[in-house]
Structures are given as C-alpha cells and as structure tokens.
Design an enzyme around this catalytic site. Structure first.
Site, PDB file in Angstrom:
ATOM      1  N   SER A   1      -5.854  -3.008   4.217  1.00 16.77           N
ATOM      2  CA  SER A   1      -5.742  -1.879   5.139  1.00 16.77           C
ATOM      3  C   SER A   1      -5.359  -2.476   6.488  1.00 16.77           C
ATOM      4  O   SER A   1      -5.807  -3.580   6.826  1.00 16.77           O
ATOM      5  CB  SER A   1      -7.104  -1.178   5.254  1.00 16.77           C
ATOM      6  OG  SER A   1      -6.956   0.124   5.741  1.00 16.77           O
TER       7      SER A   1
ATOM      8  N   TYR B   1     -28.725   0.151  20.005  1.00 17.00           N
ATOM      9  CA  TYR B   1     -29.243   0.988  18.927  1.00 17.00           C
ATOM     10  C   TYR B   1     -29.470   0.059  17.745  1.00 17.00           C
ATOM     11  O   TYR B   1     -29.262  -1.162  17.864  1.00 17.00           O
ATOM     12  CB  TYR B   1     -28.245   2.113  18.571  1.00 17.00           C
ATOM     13  CG  TYR B   1     -26.843   1.614  18.397  1.00 17.00           C
ATOM     14  CD1 TYR B   1     -25.967   1.558  19.469  1.00 17.00           C
ATOM     15  CD2 TYR B   1     -26.404   1.125  17.162  1.00 17.00           C
ATOM     16  CE1 TYR B   1     -24.689   1.051  19.319  1.00 17.00           C
ATOM     17  CE2 TYR B   1     -25.131   0.627  17.012  1.00 17.00           C
ATOM     18  CZ  TYR B   1     -24.278   0.580  18.088  1.00 17.00           C
ATOM     19  OH  TYR B   1     -23.018   0.067  17.940  1.00 17.00           O
TER      20      TYR B   1
ATOM     21  N   TYR C   1      -7.910   3.478  14.594  1.00 13.73           N
ATOM     22  CA  TYR C   1      -8.351   2.609  13.491  1.00 13.73           C
ATOM     23  C   TYR C   1      -9.571   3.249  12.816  1.00 13.73           C
ATOM     24  O   TYR C   1      -9.654   3.337  11.584  1.00 13.73           O
ATOM     25  CB  TYR C   1      -8.700   1.200  14.010  1.00 13.73           C
ATOM     26  CG  TYR C   1      -9.421   0.359  12.982  1.00 13.73           C
ATOM     27  CD1 TYR C   1      -8.739  -0.174  11.891  1.00 13.73           C
ATOM     28  CD2 TYR C   1     -10.811   0.129  13.068  1.00 13.73           C
ATOM     29  CE1 TYR C   1      -9.405  -0.930  10.919  1.00 13.73           C
ATOM     30  CE2 TYR C   1     -11.477  -0.611  12.116  1.00 13.73           C
ATOM     31  CZ  TYR C   1     -10.770  -1.143  11.045  1.00 13.73           C
ATOM     32  OH  TYR C   1     -11.435  -1.884  10.080  1.00 13.73           O
TER      33      TYR C   1
ATOM     34  N   LYS D   1     -10.001   4.542   8.888  1.00 19.41           N
ATOM     35  CA  LYS D   1     -11.038   4.114   7.942  1.00 19.41           C
ATOM     36  C   LYS D   1     -11.894   5.309   7.490  1.00 19.41           C
ATOM     37  O   LYS D   1     -12.311   5.377   6.336  1.00 19.41           O
ATOM     38  CB  LYS D   1     -11.945   3.047   8.583  1.00 19.41           C
ATOM     39  CG  LYS D   1     -11.263   1.732   8.919  1.00 19.41           C
ATOM     40  CD  LYS D   1     -10.585   1.069   7.751  1.00 19.41           C
ATOM     41  CE  LYS D   1     -11.488   0.376   6.774  1.00 19.41           C
ATOM     42  NZ  LYS D   1     -10.727  -0.271   5.671  1.00 19.41           N
TER      43      LYS D   1
ATOM     44  N   SER E   1     -15.913   0.493   6.536  1.00 20.93           N
ATOM     45  CA  SER E   1     -16.228  -0.097   7.843  1.00 20.93           C
ATOM     46  C   SER E   1     -17.334   0.716   8.513  1.00 20.93           C
ATOM     47  O   SER E   1     -17.546   1.892   8.181  1.00 20.93           O
ATOM     48  CB  SER E   1     -14.957  -0.054   8.706  1.00 20.93           C
ATOM     49  OG  SER E   1     -15.247  -0.404  10.022  1.00 20.93           O
TER      50      SER E   1
ATOM     51  N   ARG F   1     -27.012   7.741  21.024  1.00 25.40           N
ATOM     52  CA  ARG F   1     -27.530   6.427  20.632  1.00 25.40           C
ATOM     53  C   ARG F   1     -28.530   5.945  21.660  1.00 25.40           C
ATOM     54  O   ARG F   1     -28.320   6.131  22.859  1.00 25.40           O
ATOM     55  CB  ARG F   1     -26.402   5.413  20.558  1.00 25.40           C
ATOM     56  CG  ARG F   1     -25.395   5.716  19.491  1.00 25.40           C
ATOM     57  CD  ARG F   1     -24.320   4.672  19.547  1.00 25.40           C
ATOM     58  NE  ARG F   1     -23.194   5.023  18.698  1.00 25.40           N
ATOM     59  CZ  ARG F   1     -22.148   4.236  18.530  1.00 25.40           C
ATOM     60  NH1 ARG F   1     -22.096   3.073  19.132  1.00 25.40           N
ATOM     61  NH2 ARG F   1     -21.156   4.599  17.761  1.00 25.40           N
TER      62      ARG F   1
ATOM     63  N   LEU G   1       0.816  -1.221   0.000  1.00 22.38           N
ATOM     64  CA  LEU G   1       0.000   0.000   0.000  1.00 22.38           C
ATOM     65  C   LEU G   1       0.847   1.266   0.000  1.00 22.38           C
ATOM     66  O   LEU G   1       0.439   2.303  -0.527  1.00 22.38           O
ATOM     67  CB  LEU G   1      -0.898   0.015   1.255  1.00 22.38           C
ATOM     68  CG  LEU G   1      -2.021  -1.025   1.310  1.00 22.38           C
ATOM     69  CD1 LEU G   1      -2.685  -1.025   2.675  1.00 22.38           C
ATOM     70  CD2 LEU G   1      -3.058  -0.740   0.227  1.00 22.38           C
TER      71      LEU G   1
HETATM   72  N1  LIG Z   1     -12.727  -7.742  10.489  1.00 20.09           N
HETATM   73  C1  LIG Z   1     -13.615  -6.784  10.696  1.00 20.09           C
HETATM   74  O1  LIG Z   1     -14.382  -6.851  11.654  1.00 20.09           O
HETATM   75  C2  LIG Z   1     -13.730  -5.621   9.742  1.00 20.09           C
HETATM   76  C3  LIG Z   1     -14.847  -4.806   9.872  1.00 20.09           C
HETATM   77  C4  LIG Z   1     -15.013  -3.751   9.000  1.00 20.09           C
HETATM   78  C5  LIG Z   1     -14.080  -3.512   8.028  1.00 20.09           C
HETATM   79  N2  LIG Z   1     -12.983  -4.304   7.926  1.00 20.09           N
HETATM   80  C6  LIG Z   1     -12.020  -3.991   6.858  1.00 20.09           C
HETATM   81  O2  LIG Z   1     -11.852  -5.143   6.052  1.00 20.09           O
HETATM   82  C7  LIG Z   1     -10.557  -5.142   5.473  1.00 20.09           C
HETATM   83  C8  LIG Z   1      -9.917  -6.478   5.731  1.00 20.09           C
HETATM   84  O3  LIG Z   1      -9.843  -6.697   7.115  1.00 20.09           O
HETATM   85  P1  LIG Z   1      -9.735  -8.157   7.764  1.00 20.09           P
HETATM   86  O4  LIG Z   1     -10.619  -8.183   8.915  1.00 20.09           O
HETATM   87  O5  LIG Z   1      -9.890  -9.168   6.705  1.00 20.09           O
HETATM   88  O6  LIG Z   1      -8.275  -8.121   8.355  1.00 20.09           O
HETATM   89  P2  LIG Z   1      -6.912  -8.835   7.924  1.00 20.09           P
HETATM   90  O7  LIG Z   1      -7.099 -10.277   7.831  1.00 20.09           O
HETATM   91  O8  LIG Z   1      -5.906  -8.321   8.882  1.00 20.09           O
HETATM   92  O9  LIG Z   1      -6.637  -8.254   6.487  1.00 20.09           O
HETATM   93  C9  LIG Z   1      -5.979  -7.045   6.264  1.00 20.09           C
HETATM   94  C10 LIG Z   1      -5.265  -7.132   4.943  1.00 20.09           C
HETATM   95  O10 LIG Z   1      -4.636  -5.880   4.646  1.00 20.09           O
HETATM   96  C11 LIG Z   1      -3.305  -6.137   4.224  1.00 20.09           C
HETATM   97  N3  LIG Z   1      -2.415  -5.021   4.520  1.00 20.09           N
HETATM   98  C12 LIG Z   1      -2.242  -4.364   5.665  1.00 20.09           C
HETATM   99  N4  LIG Z   1      -1.295  -3.422   5.514  1.00 20.09           N
HETATM  100  C13 LIG Z   1      -0.849  -3.528   4.243  1.00 20.09           C
HETATM  101  C14 LIG Z   1       0.132  -2.848   3.470  1.00 20.09           C
HETATM  102  N5  LIG Z   1       0.881  -1.877   3.975  1.00 20.09           N
HETATM  103  N6  LIG Z   1       0.311  -3.212   2.175  1.00 20.09           N
HETATM  104  C15 LIG Z   1      -0.417  -4.201   1.638  1.00 20.09           C
HETATM  105  N7  LIG Z   1      -1.352  -4.877   2.308  1.00 20.09           N
HETATM  106  C16 LIG Z   1      -1.561  -4.539   3.593  1.00 20.09           C
HETATM  107  C17 LIG Z   1      -2.891  -7.351   5.023  1.00 20.09           C
HETATM  108  O11 LIG Z   1      -1.803  -7.953   4.397  1.00 20.09           O
HETATM  109  P3  LIG Z   1      -0.877  -8.993   5.183  1.00 20.09           P
HETATM  110  O12 LIG Z   1      -1.625 -10.257   5.148  1.00 20.09           O
HETATM  111  O13 LIG Z   1       0.371  -9.020   4.399  1.00 20.09           O
HETATM  112  O14 LIG Z   1      -0.707  -8.467   6.566  1.00 20.09           O
HETATM  113  C18 LIG Z   1      -4.158  -8.183   4.974  1.00 20.09           C
HETATM  114  O15 LIG Z   1      -4.221  -8.921   3.781  1.00 20.09           O
HETATM  115  C19 LIG Z   1      -9.833  -3.965   6.077  1.00 20.09           C
HETATM  116  O16 LIG Z   1      -9.932  -2.884   5.176  1.00 20.09           O
HETATM  117  C20 LIG Z   1     -10.627  -3.660   7.342  1.00 20.09           C
HETATM  118  O17 LIG Z   1     -10.506  -2.316   7.729  1.00 20.09           O
HETATM  119  C21 LIG Z   1     -12.780  -5.367   8.761  1.00 20.09           C
END
Ligand SMILES: NC(=O)c1ccc[n+]([C@@H]2O[C@H](COP(=O)([O-])OP(=O)(O)OC[C@H]3O[C@@H](n4cnc5c(N)ncnc54)[C@H](OP(=O)(O)O)[C@@H]3O)[C@@H](O)[C@H]2O)c1
Length: 481
Positions: free
Chosen positions: A236, A445, A313, A317, A278, A289, A215
């Site tokens: 992210s 809520y 965080y 986002k 998110s 709320r 990124l």
């Molecule tokens: N889990 C939740 O509850 C939730 C809720 C709402 C939104 N989200 C969003 O969903 C997305 C995925 O989250 P997840 O829960 O699946 O978490 P995750 O498994 O930690 O996935 C995050 C991904 O982002 C990659 N990443 C982080 N920094 C990076 C960088 N500098 N360059 C390239 N890749 C990078 C990571 O790569 P590596 O594998 O190499 O670390 C990983 O593949 C994120 O945008 C998060 O904000 C998650």
C-alpha cells in the site's frame, strides 16, 4: 566473561539439593548446556562475613559450571560488544543469530530476592541458583521454541505482497526463518534495490520466489496466491503528502486491497489473510484524547474527519480496511488485521522508507512536539506471523509499544548517543511558533496492548528500538557520527 571447566559432582549434588527446595528442577540437568549467570558489575569488596561466605560459595559454584557469563537485566541499555561476543561463543548460539536475537529480546531475570531471615546466608546462593536454573530452562525452552517455530512453516507456502517494503522484508525474513516457502510480490523485478536484500536472506535460495504484481492491475495477484495457505497483504502506498491523493494513495490502497482479496477468494487452499492496516484506521476521529483515554480495537477512524483534516494516508488506510472487512464477510475469508502505530527499528532494505526517514529527521531536525504511537518493526512482523499461526486469532490487533511525545524519544536518543548532539528544538520551530520549540502540542493517551499481548507479543522497549534504528541507519551510511 570468565570461562571455567571440569564440573565437580559433589557441588552439583549440593546444588541440586538446594535447588529442589526452592524451584522445580528439570528431571535431568544437562550440565554441558548449562550457563551460570552473575550480575554485572560483580559485587564490591565487603567486610561482611555473610557476604564473603556467600560470595565464596557462589564463586565455587561458578567454577563448577561450564561457562559463566555476565548478563545485564533486559532493557538496561546497550549490550556491550564483549557481552555479545561472549554469548556468540556459546555453542547454543553458534551460527544461530535467530536464537541469540530471541534470547536477547526475551530473557527476563526473575524478580530480585525478597529478604527472608529464615533463608539466612543461603539467600544469595538460592537466588543465584534460581537464576542459574532460569537460564538453563530458558535456553532449553528457547531450543524447543526455536524448533517449534522452525517447524511451524515447513512445507507451507504463503504469499507476501509488497515484499520489498520495510515491514514486509521483516515478515519475509521471519517466515523464511520458520521454514515457510514464500512467494513475494514486488512492482519491479529488475530493480536490485527491491530484490537483493530479500534474495540474500537465510533460506531465500531454497524457499523464496519473487513475482511482479501491481495493486492497480486486476488479477495481478491471481497466479501468485494460487497454491498458498496464507496471504500477508502489506502493499500500500505510504505517503504523508500528496498532490493527487486519489491516484497516489486512495485508489491503490482501496482497489489494491480489493484486488488482492478477490484473488484470494478464488483459492480454496488459503486459510487466512493477514492485512497490514494501521493505527491510522483506528485513532483518527473526533473522540477526545487525554492521558486516561485508552484507544483499543473497538475504535475506528472517521473517513469524513480524515478527509476534512486532509489526512489522506489515514483516509486510504481507513477505506481499505473497511472494504477488506466487507469483502471478507461477503466472501467467507478468514481475515485478521494488524494495526501498527509509527514503526521504527532496523532496516533490511537498502533504501529509506517513510518512517526510517522520519527517524533520521528526528535525529537531524529535533522533536516536532507531536505525540507518536511507537512500535518496533520486528514486533510488527512477528505479530503478522502469529496472527496467521494462532488459530484463535481474530479481528483487529492494535500494535503500539509506547505512546509518547517525540521530544521524549529525542531525550532517550540523547542519553544513548551523546555524540549525536541532537537539537534541543525542532529546526523549523525557529520559523513556526505553532511548533512551540518541540514542547508537547497535544495530550498523551494510551493504546491498549491487551490483544497484541494475548497473541504472544512482548513489546520491545522504545530505548531498544531507537538504539537499533540508529545502529541500522549508521550501518547503512544514512547517519555518520
Ligand atoms: N511504517 C509504518 O509506520 C506503518 C505503520 C502502520 C501501517 N503501515 C502499513 O504497512 C505497510 C507497509 O508499509 P512500510 O512502512 O513497510 O512502507 P514501504 O516500505 O513503503 O512499503 C510499501 C510497499 O507497498 C508497495 N506498493 C506501493 N504501491 C504499490 C502498488 N501500486 N503496487 C504494488 N505494490 C505497491 C511498495 O512497493 P515498491 O517497493 O515497489 O514501492 C512497498 O513494497 C503499508 O500497508 C502501510 O500502510 C506502515
């Protein structure tokens, strides 16, 4: 399960005659594919002559259908191994986990009968017929839907950033299931923990290519998005605590999103970009709320509030989504954002991501009294794909199946898994009075489901999500009981 054979044409005729008066009958009934259904458990013995007569007729009909299976209502708990084994034996589901999963997650029986004296002793039979026809139609439409879905991605190339992540792995899986060719980005191709689970997905050999991209490197995504029709930007950092939020969270989220969109803007073949945002960029502001408050897509988190509350965080986002909308408007990119809540559900990757670890902590340490916006990872992945495929999709989509206190989630787990011996109160609450022993510390809520449902999402019940999370954690040896 009982299996019967040799259909009798007279009974079939009776069935069709009966059916034609109650439900619309498909033009051709293919009895080879029909599956009859009876409720579990079977009705208790009775002296009532009407019930006996109905039961006899029902048994007769069952005998004349090729297969009889016992189905519980959707969401009434765990499917028994016998039930799953029985379903798997049906030709329709053989070697087709996708169709089976789709069926288990979507079938819903017609509402219970409303007793009507005019229908007298046929009431039970007719309702049985309705169910039979329902299953027939369902399986047929599942086939058609599966075919449609399978075809939806054929010949199309899309990119998924952060492909090895928890949510992204499910997106990759569903895309491959639909026939897409997927270009996935990972930070390191030499780490098998980030790649092996993706490379072993069905269809990966033929249609998954992995690339390294970061990124923080400008232009890092240029060659990957080149030639794609769609881009799913999920990468992210996901950290709730950081000693250096600027470098660890905000810069990669914000600059990373700008970098990816910048690469997309150079590729005319890209029809739409779906950004994983998110609820962190929706719900965090000073607005009060209460149980009457409905949070929806018109809400925005306030960056000042996030910064003052040290919700870095959430800040990352919020800023990333805001920048994405600005860039998309200025550069004519068709952007849709998916805004999931707290994502639980089975893991495809071999390591724990933040929310799976949170699920494990909930089981080990008990509830923390906070309100969570739970959603199933499979619903999140599907929403991404629908947001890409449904041409009328636009704007933001809040994705929350259930808003509830973590103590309620623990209550559900306790009922599902008495053997887990879940703590009654948060372990840390012994040391911190503010946590009030896992009792609610903030009001409930609501989060609107309207837009997500309009996209075609049927939210998975929290019970099912929690059960599948536990099963997955157990299967991957993160949990022993
Ligand atoms: N889990 C939740 O509850 C939730 C809720 C709402 C939104 N989200 C969003 O969903 C997305 C995925 O989250 P997840 O829960 O699946 O978490 P995750 O498994 O930690 O996935 C995050 C991904 O982002 C990659 N990443 C982080 N920094 C990076 C960088 N500098 N360059 C390239 N890749 C990078 C990571 O790569 P590596 O594998 O190499 O670390 C990983 O593949 C994120 O945008 C998060 O904000 C998650």
């Amino acid at each position: 399960m009982a299996v019967f054979s040799s259909p009798s044409s007279s009974v079939v005729t009776v069935v069709l005659l009966l059916l034609s008066s109650v439900v619309s009958v498909p033009a051709v009934l293919d009895f080879d594919k029909c599956v009859a259904l009876r409720f579990a458990p079977p009705p208790p013995p009775t002296d009532d002559p009407e019930a006996i007569r109905s039961a006899r007729l029902r048994d007769m009909l069952c005998r004349d259908m090729e297969r009889v299976i016992y189905l519980p209502y959707r969401g009434t708990g765990k499917h028994s191994p016998q039930y799953l084994a029985a379903l798997k034996k049906l030709d329709i589901f053989k070697n087709n986990d996708y169709a089976l999963d789709y069926f288990l997650r979507n079938h819903e029986l017609p509402p219970p009968p409303s007793p009507s004296p005019s229908r007298c002793h046929f009431v039970q039979i007719l309702d049985f017929q309705k169910i039979y026809i329902y299953i027939y139609k369902f399986l047929n439409s599942t086939f058609r839907q599966r075919e449609r879905e399978r075809m939806s991605g054929a010949g199309k190339v899309v990119c998924v950033t952060g492909a090895s992540g928890y949510i992204a792995s499910w997106i990759v899986k569903l895309l491959l299931d639909r026939g897409y060719t997927v270009k996935g980005t990972v930070r390191s191709l030499s780490d098998p923990k980030k790649t092996d689970h993706l490379l072993s997905l069905h269809g990966a050999k033929e249609r998954l290519q992995l690339f390294e991209a970061n990124l923080m490197e400008e232009g890092s995504f240029d060659s990957v998005v080149d030639g794609c029709e769609g881009v799913f930007h999920t990468a992210s950092p996901v950290l709730l605590e950081s000693s250096n939020p600027q470098d660890e969270l905000i810069k990669p989220a914000l600059k990373g999103t700008q970098n990816v969109l910048c690469s997309c803007a150079k590729v005319p073949s890209i029809k739409r970009v779906v950004l994983t945002s998110s609820m962190a960029s929706v719900a965090f502001n000073n607005r009060p709320r209460s149980p009457d408050v409905v949070i929806d897509e018109t809400w925005f988190s306030d960056p000042v509030y996030c910064e003052e509350s040290k919700l870095f965080y959430h800040l990352s986002k919020t800023l990333a989504e805001d920048a994405a909308w600005k860039f998309a408007r200025e550069n004519g990119i068709d952007l849709v954002t998916i805004n999931p809540g707290w994502v639980f559900g089975p893991l495809l990757q071999p390591t724990l991501n933040l929310t799976s670890e949170a699920a494990l902590n909930l089981i080990k340490n008990g509830p923390d009294g906070a309100v969570y916006r739970y959603v199933d990872v499979r619903d999140v992945a599907l929403a991404h794909i629908l947001a890409y495929e449904v041409s009328s999709a636009s704007g933001r989509y809040c994705l929350v199946g259930t808003v509830t206190n973590s103590s309620e989630a623990v209550n559900i787990l306790r009922k599902l898994y008495p053997a887990l011996k879940l703590p009654e109160r948060l372990v840390w609450a012994f040391y911190d009075d503010r946590l009030e022993d896992g009792k609610p510390t903030e009001p409930l809520y609501q989060v609107s489901k309207k837009k997500a449902e309009s996209l075609g999402i049927h939210f998975t019940p929290l019970e099912v999500t929690l059960r599948d999370t536990v099963e997955s954690l157990k299967e991957k040896n993160f949990l022993q009981f």
